[in-house]
Design a protein around this motif. Structure first.
Motif, PDB file in Angstrom:
ATOM      1  N   ILE A 147       5.969  -8.665  -4.040  1.00  0.00           N
ATOM      2  CA  ILE A 147       7.081  -7.767  -3.708  1.00  0.00           C
ATOM      3  C   ILE A 147       7.177  -6.650  -4.745  1.00  0.00           C
ATOM      4  CG2 ILE A 147       9.608  -7.612  -3.536  1.00  0.00           C
ATOM      5  CD1 ILE A 147       9.513 -10.468  -2.329  1.00  0.00           C
ATOM      6  N   ALA A 148       7.039  -6.996  -6.017  1.00  0.00           N
ATOM      7  CA  ALA A 148       7.105  -5.995  -7.081  1.00  0.00           C
ATOM      8  C   ALA A 148       5.971  -4.985  -6.957  1.00  0.00           C
ATOM      9  CB  ALA A 148       7.073  -6.676  -8.446  1.00  0.00           C
ATOM     10  N   ASP A 149       4.781  -5.439  -6.576  1.00  0.00           N
ATOM     11  CA  ASP A 149       3.659  -4.518  -6.392  1.00  0.00           C
ATOM     12  C   ASP A 149       3.945  -3.504  -5.286  1.00  0.00           C
ATOM     13  OD1 ASP A 149       2.141  -5.612  -8.394  1.00  0.00           O
ATOM     14  OD2 ASP A 149       0.880  -6.816  -7.065  1.00  0.00           O
ATOM     15  N   ILE A 150       4.493  -3.967  -4.184  1.00  0.00           N
ATOM     16  CA  ILE A 150       4.812  -3.054  -3.074  1.00  0.00           C
ATOM     17  C   ILE A 150       5.937  -2.108  -3.483  1.00  0.00           C
ATOM     18  CG2 ILE A 150       5.726  -2.899  -0.719  1.00  0.00           C
ATOM     19  CD1 ILE A 150       2.893  -3.932  -0.729  1.00  0.00           C
ATOM     20  N   LYS A 151       7.001  -2.639  -4.085  1.00  0.00           N
ATOM     21  CA  LYS A 151       8.159  -1.819  -4.433  1.00  0.00           C
ATOM     22  C   LYS A 151       7.826  -0.799  -5.519  1.00  0.00           C
ATOM     23  CE  LYS A 151      12.126  -2.835  -3.660  1.00  0.00           C
ATOM     24  NZ  LYS A 151      12.523  -2.018  -2.498  1.00  0.00           N
ATOM     25  N   ASN A 152       7.084  -1.217  -6.548  1.00  0.00           N
ATOM     26  CA  ASN A 152       6.764  -0.319  -7.659  1.00  0.00           C
ATOM     27  C   ASN A 152       5.543   0.541  -7.384  1.00  0.00           C
ATOM     28  OD1 ASN A 152       8.919  -1.247  -9.237  1.00  0.00           O
ATOM     29  ND2 ASN A 152       7.706  -2.966  -9.960  1.00  0.00           N
TER      30      ASN A 152
END
Length: 159
Positions: A143-148
């Protein structure tokens, strides 16, 4: 205003290609960058002109997407050619900061274009994007990879 600057940039690029007489992609790109610089120099409202702010961000986003695309292709290809499968599939709920239909559609399409991931659906209230991923080792990291990555860079361009 952005469209006018872009069209001026393209026109100056074609003029550069015509003057130099070298019809190649490299020469056109050089002319485009040269025209971008000239338009930036003669611009009087640099702080208010979104074209000069978004242009470099769009180019950086394209390179970021290409890097992610190559990385995902290598990961999927490696999994296909090796006897052991490293897949850990899962469906992830990604909370969205993107609000407009255009932003959500672009994000979903970019995720789907990357091998190993597929955008499945958007919640009714447009606050969650459901994504199927082949390699989910850590849900929070995914999720962090997609969001950031995709979402943050996309929102910088569209807003």
């Amino acid at each position: 205003m952005i469209k006018n600057r872009f069209l001026s940039n393209l026109l100056l690029s074609f003029i550069w290609v015509a003057i130099t007489g070298t019809f190649s992609v490299e020469n056109f790109l050089f002319g485009f960058l040269l025209a971008f610089g000239l338009l930036w120099i003669v611009s009087t409202d640099r702080q208010e002109n979104a074209y000069f702010l978004r242009g470099p961000k769009i180019i950086a986003f394209i390179f970021f997407f290409l890097k992610e695309l190559i990385k995902a292709n290598i990961e999927v290809a490696y999994d296909v050619i090796t006897p052991k499968h490293y897949m850990q599939p899962g469906i992830i709920q990604i909370p969205l900061d993107a609000k407009t239909d255009l932003e959500i559609t672009l994000l979903a399409n970019l995720i789907t274009l990357t091998p190993g991931t597929l955008s499945l659906d958007v919640s009714e209230d447009k606050k969650v994007l459901y994504v199927h991923a082949m390699y989910v080792k850590d849900r929070e990291a995914f999720i962090a990879d997609i969001k950031n990555g995709f979402e943050r860079r996309l929102l910088e361009i569209t807003r």
